[in-house]
Motif scaffolding. Sequence first.
Motif, PDB file in Angstrom:
ATOM      1  N   TYR A   1       0.830  -1.205   0.000  1.00 46.28           N
ATOM      2  CA  TYR A   1       0.000   0.000   0.000  1.00 46.28           C
ATOM      3  C   TYR A   1       0.869   1.263   0.000  1.00 46.28           C
ATOM      4  O   TYR A   1       0.790   2.094  -0.901  1.00 46.28           O
TER       5      TYR A   1
ATOM      6  N   PHE B   1       1.657   3.721  -3.410  1.00 43.70           N
ATOM      7  CA  PHE B   1       1.334   5.133  -3.476  1.00 43.70           C
ATOM      8  C   PHE B   1       2.584   6.003  -3.447  1.00 43.70           C
ATOM      9  O   PHE B   1       2.676   7.002  -4.160  1.00 43.70           O
TER      10      PHE B   1
ATOM     11  N   ALA C   1      -6.858   6.371  -4.060  1.00 50.23           N
ATOM     12  CA  ALA C   1      -7.071   5.749  -2.763  1.00 50.23           C
ATOM     13  C   ALA C   1      -8.537   5.774  -2.354  1.00 50.23           C
ATOM     14  O   ALA C   1      -8.958   5.021  -1.476  1.00 50.23           O
ATOM     15  N   ASP C   2      -9.331   6.636  -3.015  1.00 50.11           N
ATOM     16  CA  ASP C   2     -10.763   6.680  -2.711  1.00 50.11           C
ATOM     17  C   ASP C   2     -11.458   5.354  -2.991  1.00 50.11           C
ATOM     18  O   ASP C   2     -12.534   5.084  -2.461  1.00 50.11           O
TER      19      ASP C   2
ATOM     20  N   VAL D   1     -10.498   2.530  -2.070  1.00 54.46           N
ATOM     21  CA  VAL D   1     -10.291   1.578  -0.976  1.00 54.46           C
ATOM     22  C   VAL D   1     -11.617   1.081  -0.398  1.00 54.46           C
ATOM     23  O   VAL D   1     -11.796  -0.120  -0.193  1.00 54.46           O
TER      24      VAL D   1
ATOM     25  N   PRO E   1      -0.833   2.893  -7.526  1.00 52.89           N
ATOM     26  CA  PRO E   1      -1.850   3.157  -6.512  1.00 52.89           C
ATOM     27  C   PRO E   1      -3.020   2.183  -6.555  1.00 52.89           C
ATOM     28  O   PRO E   1      -3.645   1.918  -5.526  1.00 52.89           O
TER      29      PRO E   1
ATOM     30  N   MET F   1      -4.344   0.125  -3.446  1.00 46.42           N
ATOM     31  CA  MET F   1      -5.745   0.182  -3.034  1.00 46.42           C
ATOM     32  C   MET F   1      -6.301  -1.214  -2.761  1.00 46.42           C
ATOM     33  O   MET F   1      -6.947  -1.464  -1.739  1.00 46.42           O
TER      34      MET F   1
ATOM     35  N   TYR G   1     -11.420   8.209   2.073  1.00 44.94           N
ATOM     36  CA  TYR G   1     -11.714   9.021   0.895  1.00 44.94           C
ATOM     37  C   TYR G   1     -12.067  10.458   1.279  1.00 44.94           C
ATOM     38  O   TYR G   1     -11.955  11.373   0.460  1.00 44.94           O
TER      39      TYR G   1
ATOM     40  N   GLN H   1      -9.341  13.039   0.684  1.00 45.97           N
ATOM     41  CA  GLN H   1      -8.962  13.403  -0.672  1.00 45.97           C
ATOM     42  C   GLN H   1      -9.100  14.887  -0.986  1.00 45.97           C
ATOM     43  O   GLN H   1      -8.167  15.499  -1.533  1.00 45.97           O
TER      44      GLN H   1
END
Length: 287
Positions: A78, A82, A99-100, A102, A154, A158, A245, A248
């Motif tokens: 992870y 990233f 990453a949103d 996830v 990424p 995720m 998220y 973000q």
Amino acid sequence: MQRPWLFPLLAAAMVISWSGGFIGIRFATEGAAVETMLFWRSLASGLILLPFALRGPAIGARAALAQGLLSFLGMFLYLGGFSWAIALRVPTGLVALMADLVPLAIAALAWPMLGQRWTGRQALGTLIGIAGVALTTAPALRLGHAPLYAYALPVLGMVTFGLATVLQKRSPGLGIVQRLCLQCLWAALFFSPFAALGGGLVPPMTFVALGGIAWLVLVATLASWGIYYLCLRLYPPNRVAALIYLSQPLTMVWAHLVFAEPLTLGMIAGLVVTLGGVALVSGQETA
């Protein structure tokens, strides 16, 4: 006892510290190789926590190995995915936007592993979330100069973080400090050969490098991951993942103000679409 004020307080702290992790690695890699930063981030965090972890119950070999697996999935892949993407100059806001997804990965994995049903609402949210990421990636690919494979890193992070989150829920026994300590030390071991072959095991003695390590240890690891584990113990995994998220928008603004990274209408539109998809997936989860 019910504490309705606790979740918003923890949520705010986690959003700020989690967002700081993306900005911190972007700043730190200005002064040293990303492999060196990741190695010292993990090693220093683990050593700081070690005296407190040793005060807890005895840790058996099986428990230590289990934390090694979680570290490989949730920290090495992870954080590595990233961080290497950011180091390759994928825009920081875009990395955080990826990453949103996830929560979408966690929702998908929670069905077979935790018995949580995959609903039509969640399936629709997944499609919307993917569409949002595609919408955001298109302008970023034109604006950025990163190699094409960097945009896949990424996504890997995720998926593996989602798997680690679900597995965390199935591996009781150790306290939060012991879990975080072991996983940080395992992560240092995983990152060490990359650091040795890349930027070196010893960081440059500069303000940027040492300040970056301090930020990554105190804010991006001890604060953000400590709050994450606490939330995961108290609340369902989908609800905890939704906090990620929420960091973000803050990350995109930070990256735009601090590093002058692009913040286009297309990226904002992709953000809105993605957040809508994640909200559909996570909205039905109750504590």
